[in-house]
Scaffold this motif. Structure first.
Motif, mmCIF file in Angstrom:
data_model
loop_
_atom_site.group_PDB
_atom_site.id
_atom_site.type_symbol
_atom_site.label_atom_id
_atom_site.label_comp_id
_atom_site.label_asym_id
_atom_site.label_seq_id
_atom_site.Cartn_x
_atom_site.Cartn_y
_atom_site.Cartn_z
ATOM 1 N N CYS A 264 5.928 1.025 -0.862
ATOM 2 C CA CYS A 264 6.085 1.177 -2.308
ATOM 3 C C CYS A 264 7.153 0.242 -2.881
ATOM 4 N N MET A 265 7.889 -0.461 -2.047
ATOM 5 C CA MET A 265 8.949 -1.359 -2.515
ATOM 6 C C MET A 265 8.376 -2.749 -2.780
ATOM 7 N N LYS A 266 8.959 -3.438 -3.739
ATOM 8 C CA LYS A 266 8.499 -4.782 -4.104
ATOM 9 C C LYS A 266 9.104 -5.860 -3.210
ATOM 10 N N CYS A 267 10.110 -5.521 -2.447
ATOM 11 C CA CYS A 267 10.774 -6.482 -1.569
ATOM 12 C C CYS A 267 9.827 -6.882 -0.432
ATOM 13 N N GLU B 11 7.004 -8.413 -0.531
ATOM 14 C CA GLU B 11 5.654 -7.994 -0.887
ATOM 15 C C GLU B 11 4.587 -8.976 -0.402
ATOM 16 N N ASP B 12 4.968 -10.219 -0.188
ATOM 17 C CA ASP B 12 3.982 -11.237 0.165
ATOM 18 C C ASP B 12 3.510 -11.136 1.611
ATOM 19 N N GLN C 133 2.852 -8.390 4.451
ATOM 20 C CA GLN C 133 2.812 -6.970 4.799
ATOM 21 C C GLN C 133 3.164 -6.712 6.256
ATOM 22 N N LYS D 236 6.843 -6.660 6.540
ATOM 23 C CA LYS D 236 7.299 -5.438 5.874
ATOM 24 C C LYS D 236 7.158 -4.239 6.813
#
Length: 139
Positions: A32-35, A37-38, A40, A43
């Motif tokens: 759910c975080m935008k940090c 984001e490119d 996954q 992330k």
């Protein structure tokens, strides 16, 4: 203070600091975080890394509380300890054990979000779909 008491305090401080670092690392890896984001996959690896740090923090807290609990139990059953200076397990030990267990459980859940590796298997084909029934198939 005794060396063992200083070591248990140091372990608890280390567990608290590691838990704080684990929160920041795991939050970075949440979907759910935008940090980040490119990518996954990176992330997800951040979430897994946060989970590993949570497990290490939980182990540090577990060692500290168990070490102190062992000290309390040995002092309680020592026949040379005066009766008026004996003390028993308190709520702080139980809270420490519960916190260590929850930190390790949460870290294990975060580690379960490990990204899947790509396989070279051919894609599976489903069964062919039948034509829709008109309702006259039954006799």
């Amino acid at each position: 203070l005794l060396g063992s008491l200083q070591a248990t305090r140091a372990l608890m401080v280390a567990a608290i600091l590691l838990g704080l670092v684990a929160v920041f690392v795991a939050v970075t890896g949440m979907k759910c975080m935008k940090c980040m984001e490119d990518d996954q996959v990176k992330k997800m690896w951040m979430a897994v890394f946060g989970g590993v740090i949570f497990i290490i923090a939980g182990l540090a807290a577990l060692v500290a509380t168990s070490w102190y609990g062992n000290r309390v139990a040995r002092a309680f059953y020592d026949p040379f300890t005066p009766v008026n200076t004996r003390f028993e397990f308190g709520s702080a030990l139980f809270i420490g054990w519960a916190a260590a267990s929850l930190a390790m459980l949460g870290g294990a859940f975060l580690c379960c979000s490990c990204p899947r590796r790509e396989t070279s298997y051919p894609p599976t084909r489903g069964y062919p779909k039948n034509a829709p029934s008109t309702g006259k198939d039954y006799v």
